[in-house]
Structures are given as structure tokens and as C-alpha cells.
Design an enzyme around this catalytic site. Structure first.
Site, PDB file in Angstrom:
ATOM      1  N   ASP A 191      29.292  -8.600  31.187  1.00 43.79           N
ATOM      2  CA  ASP A 191      28.419  -9.152  30.155  1.00 43.79           C
ATOM      3  C   ASP A 191      29.189 -10.076  29.213  1.00 43.79           C
ATOM      4  OD1 ASP A 191      29.836  -6.878  29.411  1.00 43.79           O
ATOM      5  OD2 ASP A 191      28.239  -6.054  28.143  1.00 43.79           O
ATOM      6  N   TYR A 192      30.357  -9.648  28.797  1.00 42.88           N
ATOM      7  CA  TYR A 192      31.178 -10.425  27.868  1.00 42.88           C
ATOM      8  C   TYR A 192      31.618 -11.745  28.487  1.00 42.88           C
ATOM      9  CZ  TYR A 192      35.402 -11.643  25.188  1.00 42.88           C
ATOM     10  OH  TYR A 192      36.362 -12.299  24.469  1.00 42.88           O
ATOM     11  N   THR A 193      32.128 -11.698  29.722  1.00 44.04           N
ATOM     12  CA  THR A 193      32.647 -12.918  30.340  1.00 44.04           C
ATOM     13  C   THR A 193      31.524 -13.893  30.684  1.00 44.04           C
ATOM     14  OG1 THR A 193      32.692 -11.827  32.505  1.00 44.04           O
ATOM     15  CG2 THR A 193      34.725 -11.837  31.244  1.00 44.04           C
TER      16      THR A 193
END
Length: 261
Positions: free
Chosen positions: A166-168
Site C-alpha cells: 500500500d505504501y509503495t
């Protein structure tokens, strides 16, 4: 016509907004600008004490302002209050705020666990919030004849040492925004760039990372060490300075050489 040569550039005439500027990497960025003579708006969400302590060390040049940058109304109020306090337009925006995320590989959602809600939460914090902030400061930058926008990214979508899906994904989208906004805003004299670190040693977000992971990353870099928040802040200052006047739409990776190109 060749641009004239620069003398040593100064940041003393900059009004800088650092989102999430009270702790971790944000605090390192805020302090670096303050040490360079700039005026800094130290935005915070939950870290009021840290923001006020930092601001108290530079009472004439630092101003702590609370705002959840995921809320467009709070973003507009943040910009209005900051510019009213200093009676000058914001000339540099650093989109640093990281919402509710910990670099804990054991706790991350795996490929078969990732939810739409987790993706959406990161996109709101890492894409929509920076867009709202850029739009909020644009009138001031245009009136001032230019400005600098610096987005904080990550090297993880190029070298996923740990696959934080999700972050990347959100940071990769922010890189796209960086490059397309650079094209749109270039005629206004506004440079838009990204600075991407790897795992930093150490911030609140990386506090859950085991030492063995830090050591493994360090061994894979030419410098044989993990980048610090202060080292990444150095590059943010470069992009805000007159030395970087010809740099826009770029992603500068600051990770000790772990990722090439």
C-alpha cells in the site's frame, strides 16, 4: 542565452511549509531549513508538544501549526494562518507527512491480505494530501514569481527490500504527480521534485525495524551504512536552493547508493 552564474545561494528569504515537520524525518528537515536561516511552518497532526518545542528554539522564524493534511479544509486554513503569521507567501512546500504507517515487515499486509481500505488510506495521505497542499500554495507561489515543491518518496518501489504494497503504490503515484505537475507548473517558475530515501536510521516510522534489517541494507550499499534523516534533509535543502534552479520533475534517491538510477 546562458543563465548568469550564481553566487552562494541563501535560504533566508524562503518561507517553508514542512508537513509532518515535528518529528522523525520532518523534524530533521525543519531543523535543517531553520539552521540555514529560513522561516519554517512546522506542521503537526498529533505531535503538538514536539512541534512547539522545536518552534520555541527559533521563536522569530518557526511557527507550529496543527492540521490533518488529509482534510482539505484544514489544509487551506493551515496555509492561510501561516502566511498571516509571517506576512509573506509560502515559497517552498515539503510534502513529508506520513499517515499512520510503521515499517514493520511482520505486521504488513501480505499480497493475499491487502485491502481496498488500506490502499485508499495511503493514497489519501500520500497522493491526495500533497495535491491539496500544492493547490493551496499555488496562488502564493505564482504571485511570488515561483517556488519549490519537494515531495518525499521512497526507493522501495524500485527495490522492494520489504514489499509494503500500500505504501509503495501510493509513493509511486506521488512520483507520477511530481513529474506531471512539474510540466504544468514550470511556466510559473515552480520546480517540482521528489527526494526518495530508503529505510532511515532512525525515525518513529522505522523504530519497529529490527537491527538485522538495517545491517543487511547497510551491507548492500557502497557507503556500507544506512542513510540518516539529516542526510536526506541535506538533499531537500539543495532542491530548495538556487543551486537547483534547473532541476525539476526529478526523483533524487538518497540511500547510500543502494538503488542505481
Amino acid at each position: 542565452m546562458t543563465a548568469p552564474a550564481l553566487t552562494t545561494p541563501t535560504l533566508a528569504d524562503h518561507l517553508v511549509l514542512v508537513t509532518g515537520g515535528a518529528r522523525g524525518l520532518g523534524a530533521a528537515i525543519s531543523e535543517a531549513f531553520l539552521d540555514a536561516g529560513a522561516r519554517v511552518i512546522v506542521n503537526y497532526h498529533r505531535s503538538q508538544d514536539a512541534a512547539e518545542q522545536l518552534s520555541s528554539r527559533f521563536p522569530d522564524r518557526a511557527f507550529a501549526v496543527g492540521a490533518d493534511v488529509r482534510d482539505p479544509d484544514q489544509v487551506r486554513r493551515l496555509v492561510t494562518d501561516a502566511e498571516a503569521h509571517f506576512q509573506t507567501p509560502i515559497t517552498t512546500l515539503v510534502n513529508n507527512a506520513l499517515m499512520d504507517f510503521s515499517f514493520n515487515g511482520d505486521a504488513r499486509p501480505k499480497a493475499d491480505e491487502l485491502t481496498a481500505e488500506q490502499l485508499a488510506a495511503q493514497f489519501v495521505g500520500s497522493v491526495q494530501a500533497p495535491v491539496d497542499l500544492i493547490q493551496a500554495v499555488l496562488p502564493s507561489m505564482r504571485n511570488a514569481g515561483g517556488g519549490r515543491i519537494i515531495n518525499i518518496g521512497t526507493n522501495l518501489f524500485q527495490y522492494p527490500v520489504v514489499p509494503y504494497h500500500d505504501y509503495t503504490a501510493a509513493k509511486a503515484a506521488l512520483l507520477s504527480i511530481t513529474r506531471t505537475f512539474a510540466d504544468d507548473l514550470g511556466p510559473d517558475g515552480i520546480n517540482v521534485n521528489m527526494v526518495s530515501g530508503g529505510l532511515l536510521r532512525t525515525t518513529d516510522a522505522s523504530a519497529a525495524t529490527p537491527d538485522a534489517v538495517f545491517d543487511a541494507i547497510a551491507s548492500g550499499t557502497p557507503l556500507r551504512r544506512v542513510t540518516t534523516p539529516a542526510e536526506l534533509a541535506d538533499t531537500v535543502l539543495f532542491l530548495a536552493s538556487a543551486w537547483a534552479r534547473g532541476v525539476t520533475g526529478q526523483n533524487l534517491i538518497v540511500d547510500g547508493g543502494l538503488v542505481k538510477g
